[in-house]
Design an enzyme around this catalytic site. Structure first.
Site, mmCIF file in Angstrom:
data_model
loop_
_atom_site.group_PDB
_atom_site.id
_atom_site.type_symbol
_atom_site.label_atom_id
_atom_site.label_comp_id
_atom_site.label_asym_id
_atom_site.label_seq_id
_atom_site.Cartn_x
_atom_site.Cartn_y
_atom_site.Cartn_z
ATOM 1 C CB CYS A 50 4.245 -0.996 -0.433
ATOM 2 S SG CYS A 50 4.965 -2.491 -0.099
ATOM 3 C CB CYS A 53 2.143 -3.044 1.577
ATOM 4 S SG CYS A 53 3.957 -2.679 1.945
#
Length: 202
Positions: A50, A53
């Site tokens: 991600c 993230c």
């Protein structure tokens, strides 16, 4: 299993593999539910692949480190902990939940900027009860300010400045102390010292 970061200012909890569901639930209970009774716990649901993230993670760690031990961070890899991700109905990442007193009280999805993240955390910190040590410190400071005010009222300006000055050196970040110290110095005719006291506040 809880892992303390190298700077010892934040706590990262590594939730075990879903195959060990009992251990996973116990780790979550310990590192999130129980911990949130004395601190604000941020739970970051993320994954290695991600991109957002990876943007949010370092900012979370920075904000948490600056507010430890009142704030703690728990990171949960959704790929390795699908059971927990399912229980929280995580549909997109990063997703962050904030826990206080054993329950989720707020949260957000996506990567916030540092200013937004700081505002989010500081707003929730108002709900964190002061520790016994913090409460005792506040009582001491209140008593000191009161004693200094009495000394000033009695004309003992130098005494008031002296008692406040010692505490200001120990707690330079306290604007309230610095303000009272500066007023005491002004009353004692030390305008330059008063200006220096205010300028020294971080």
């Amino acid at each position: 299993m809880a892992i303390t970061s190298s700077n010892r200012s934040i706590v990262l909890a590594s939730i075990p593999n879903p195959a060990a569901e009992k251990a996973s639930i116990e780790a979550f209970r310990r590192d999130v539910i129980e911990a949130s009774k004395t601190a604000l716990v941020l739970v970051d649901f993320w994954a290695e692949w991600c991109g957002p993230c990876k943007t949010l993670g370092p900012l979370l760690e920075k904000v948490v480190a600056a507010r430890a031990p009142k704030v703690k961070l728990v990171k949960i890899d959704v790929d390795k902990n699908q059971m927990l991700a399912g229980q929280f109905r995580i549909q997109s990442i990063p997703t962050v939940y904030a826990f206080l007193d054993g329950r989720p009280v707020d949260g957000f999805q996506g990567a916030l900027g540092e200013r937004e993240l700081t505002a989010f955390v500081d707003r929730l910190l108002a709900g964190v009860p002061a520790s016994e040590d913090e409460a005792a410190l506040e009582e001491q400071i209140a008593a000191l300010i009161g004693a200094a005010a009495e000394a000033t009222a009695a004309g003992a300006h130098d005494d008031a400045a002296a008692m406040l000055g010692a505490r200001v050196q120990e707690l330079p970040e306290r604007e309230d102390l610095a303000g009272h110290y500066a007023l005491a110095l002004l009353a004692a005719g030390q305008a330059d010292g008063a200006a220096a006291a205010l300028a020294a506040v971080p």
